[in-house]
Design a protein around this motif. Structure first.
Motif, PDB file in Angstrom:
ATOM      1  N   SER A 108      37.539   4.803 -16.826  1.00 21.30           N
ATOM      2  CA  SER A 108      35.904   4.904 -17.792  1.00 21.30           C
ATOM      3  C   SER A 108      36.375   4.799 -18.926  1.00 21.30           C
ATOM      4  O   SER A 108      36.865   4.913 -20.084  1.00 21.30           O
ATOM      5  CB  SER A 108      36.115   6.175 -16.799  1.00 21.30           C
ATOM      6  OG  SER A 108      35.447   7.700 -16.243  1.00 21.30           O
ATOM      7  N   GLU A 146      35.349   5.575 -22.930  1.00 17.20           N
ATOM      8  CA  GLU A 146      35.293   6.124 -24.761  1.00 17.20           C
ATOM      9  C   GLU A 146      34.782   6.054 -25.402  1.00 17.20           C
ATOM     10  O   GLU A 146      35.135   4.780 -25.809  1.00 17.20           O
ATOM     11  CB  GLU A 146      36.238   7.080 -23.363  1.00 17.20           C
ATOM     12  CG  GLU A 146      35.966   8.666 -22.464  1.00 17.20           C
ATOM     13  CD  GLU A 146      37.461   9.841 -23.014  1.00 17.20           C
ATOM     14  OE1 GLU A 146      37.949   8.998 -22.763  1.00 17.20           O
ATOM     15  OE2 GLU A 146      36.563  10.359 -21.911  1.00 17.20           O
ATOM     16  N   SER A 202      32.207  10.675 -24.183  1.00 19.45           N
ATOM     17  CA  SER A 202      32.354  10.167 -22.953  1.00 19.45           C
ATOM     18  C   SER A 202      30.423   9.433 -22.920  1.00 19.45           C
ATOM     19  O   SER A 202      29.720  10.320 -24.106  1.00 19.45           O
ATOM     20  CB  SER A 202      32.391  10.857 -21.529  1.00 19.45           C
ATOM     21  OG  SER A 202      31.614  11.429 -22.036  1.00 19.45           O
TER      22      SER A 202
END
Ligand SMILES: *[C@@H]1O[C@H](CO)[C@@H](O)[C@H](O)[C@H]1NC(C)=O
Ligand SMILES: *[C@@H]1O[C@H](CO)[C@@H](O)[C@H](O)[C@H]1NC(C)=O
Ligand SMILES: *[C@@H]1O[C@H](CO)[C@@H](O)[C@H](O)[C@H]1NC(C)=O
Ligand SMILES: *[C@@H]1O[C@H](CO)[C@@H](O)[C@H](O)[C@H]1NC(C)=O
Ligand SMILES: *[C@@H]1O[C@H](CO)[C@@H](O)[C@H](O)[C@H]1NC(C)=O
Length: 437
Positions: free
Chosen positions: A129, A131, A143
């Motif tokens: 993911s 960030e 985030s």
């Protein structure tokens, strides 16, 4: 006896009138559900007013109808929207934009490192993911959904100020191509902003609703969304009160920026011809870029514009900067169109793809809806209307079409709609978007 009857009659009449007048003069209920368009570069919030049956796009303190989708961190505060942009130059590495490109997505190893190189801020990889790394008086990671939440919170506050009531519920739009995970993380962003999401609708569906297409007898709706940097084309199918996305295609490297770039290149060549040197100073190029952007916007309304820019050009080798030279150029709409002929033509490829993949002939498209600032360009409108042999729906501001539709859906969810069919969406799990670029 008759006196009594007439007295009862008067009382009934009085009660009736009181009720009637009460209804007439009671202030209409305040909207309780807001509609949110969380965009990649700009975001807007709107509400549906049950009394007037109209959508209001809510302006900020300065009367602006959208906020930049930018969030800036300092040691003292987190700023969102215009305030964040004002700070951007002095605080580049802590000013985050484009977060929507990262929300809810899992990235292959290495991709985020490449992405990070494109931005003045740092994008890091947390187990796939994205960030963003922030360094104020300490260093921490945030985030994409946190960035989203600050924008949504800002818009929630704008709505509360305008409506004079607390807001806890919302409808939010997402791109048609967003998968379940991206939708979930968008909902999480709203959650972090203290908003319960009653429904997530796709942007093309919202645009179709803005034109009232959920209420009229149409079957195939084609939505062309051409923004600053991307083109998205969607084919919608209306079945009963429901919209189904039949096909999607686009080009994530085609938009208003590219059209401006062609005009910028042209003016640079003109400067070179006229003064014998190309503009190389950063400030000169910045001024030319701004002038070209303004010219592009004016050319949607006027057949020609004059660009007039003071340039410092490094003609002399002196250390002190010479007096500026005024550069003038007349740019006609025709020239702008010629410079961009091939780019404009590229808009039709994804249009043809969605028709083919949706098994629909262009004659069977009932309505064409244009979304995004770049669809204001007259040549692009003409290209699309000639292709379909019909006028596209353009009566709304193409940059407000999505938020208008989301606000209508918010009105439906808030129960303030005078009992009409609500357009809901059939989820499109298996659909893939074809990309040209
Ligand atoms: C440092 O950051 C913390 C938390 O972000 C903040 O409360 C504090 O005031 C900051 N200190 C200074 C000196 O800016
Ligand atoms: C990393 O992601 C994978 C799948 O995306 C997941 O199975 C795993 O639990 C995650 N690990 C951590 C430490 O979050
Ligand atoms: C999305 O959220 C729903 C409801 O919270 C959950 O059931 C589903 O598993 C989530 N899907 C993904 C891909 O995260
Ligand atoms: C101007 O500067 C360039 C390099 O910056 C140098 O090569 C050139 O000789 C200079 N010309 C004069 C006339 O000083
Ligand atoms: C736009 O949409 C409406 C439906 O609300 C339709 O009646 C109209 O004919 C459409 N076309 C144009 C060119 O406005």
């Amino acid at each position: 006896m008759s006196g009594e009857i007439s007295m009862i009659g008067s009382v009934i009449l009085a009660l009736f009138l009181a009720g009637y007048l009460g209804q007439q003069y009671l202030p209409p209920p305040t909207p309780k559900v807001i509609g949110l368009d969380l965009g990649t570069t700009f975001s807007s919030v709107g509400v549906f007013h049950p009394g007037s049956g109209e959508v209001e796009v809510i302006a900020d303190e300065e009367g602006r109808m959208s906020i930049p989708s930018t969030v800036s961190f300092t040691s003292a505060a987190v700023l969102a929207g215009h305030e964040a942009v004002e700070l951007a130059d002095r605080n580049q590495q802590n000013t985050i934009y484009d977060a929507k490109r990262f929300i809810g997505k899992i990235f292959e190893p290495g991709v985020l490192e490449q992405e990070s190189a494109r931005y003045p801020f740092q994008v890091i990889n947390n187990n796939g993911s994205a960030e963003f790394l922030i360094s104020t008086n300490h260093t921490f990671a945030v985030s994409p959904e946190f960035i989203g939440s600050r924008l949504l919170l800002k818009m929630r506050k704008m709505a509360e100020r305008q409506l004079g009531t607390p807001i806890q519920k919302a409808v939010i739009s997402v791109p048609a191509e967003f998968d379940e995970r991206q939708r979930n993380y968008t909902v999480r962003a709203a959650d972090l902003a203290g908003l319960e999401v009653l429904r997530v609708i796709s942007e093309p569906t919202a645009a179709a609703m803005a034109y009232g297409l959920h209420k009229v007898d149409v079957f195939n709706v084609l939505v062309v969304d051409l923004g600053g940097g991307t083109l998205d084309v969607s084919l919608l199918n209306k079945q009963g009160g429901m919209f189904l996305t039949r096909a999607m295609a686009g080009n994530n490297k085609l938009g208003g920026q590219d059209f401006s770039q062609r005009l910028l290149q042209y003016t640079r060549e003109r400067v070179q011809q006229e003064f014998g040197v190309p503009p190389t100073l950063k400030e000169d190029i910045h001024r030319l870029r701004q002038a070209v952007e303004a010219a592009k916007l004016k050319l949607t309304l006027h057949p020609s514009v004059t660009i007039s820019v003071p340039l410092h050009l490094q003609i002399y080798n002196s250390s002190e900067s010479p007096a500026p030279i005024l550069f003038h150029a007349v740019v006609t709409r025709k020239l702008f169109e010629e410079l961009n002929t091939d780019l404009f033509q590229k808009i039709l490829a994804p249009v043809e793809t969605v028709l083919k993949e949706g098994h629909v002939e262009k004659e069977d498209v009932d309505e064409v809806v244009l979304v995004g600032g770049s669809t204001r360009i007259p040549r692009i409108r003409k290209l699309i209307s000639e292709y379909f042999q019909k006028e596209p729906n353009t009566s709304l501001d193409p940059e407000m079409a999505v938020v208008t539709g989301v606000a209508i859906q918010a009105g439906i969810m808030g129960g303030s709609w005078p009992l009409q069919v609500s357009a809901i969406e059939i989820p499109n799990r298996q659909l893939r978007k074809t990309n040209f670029s």
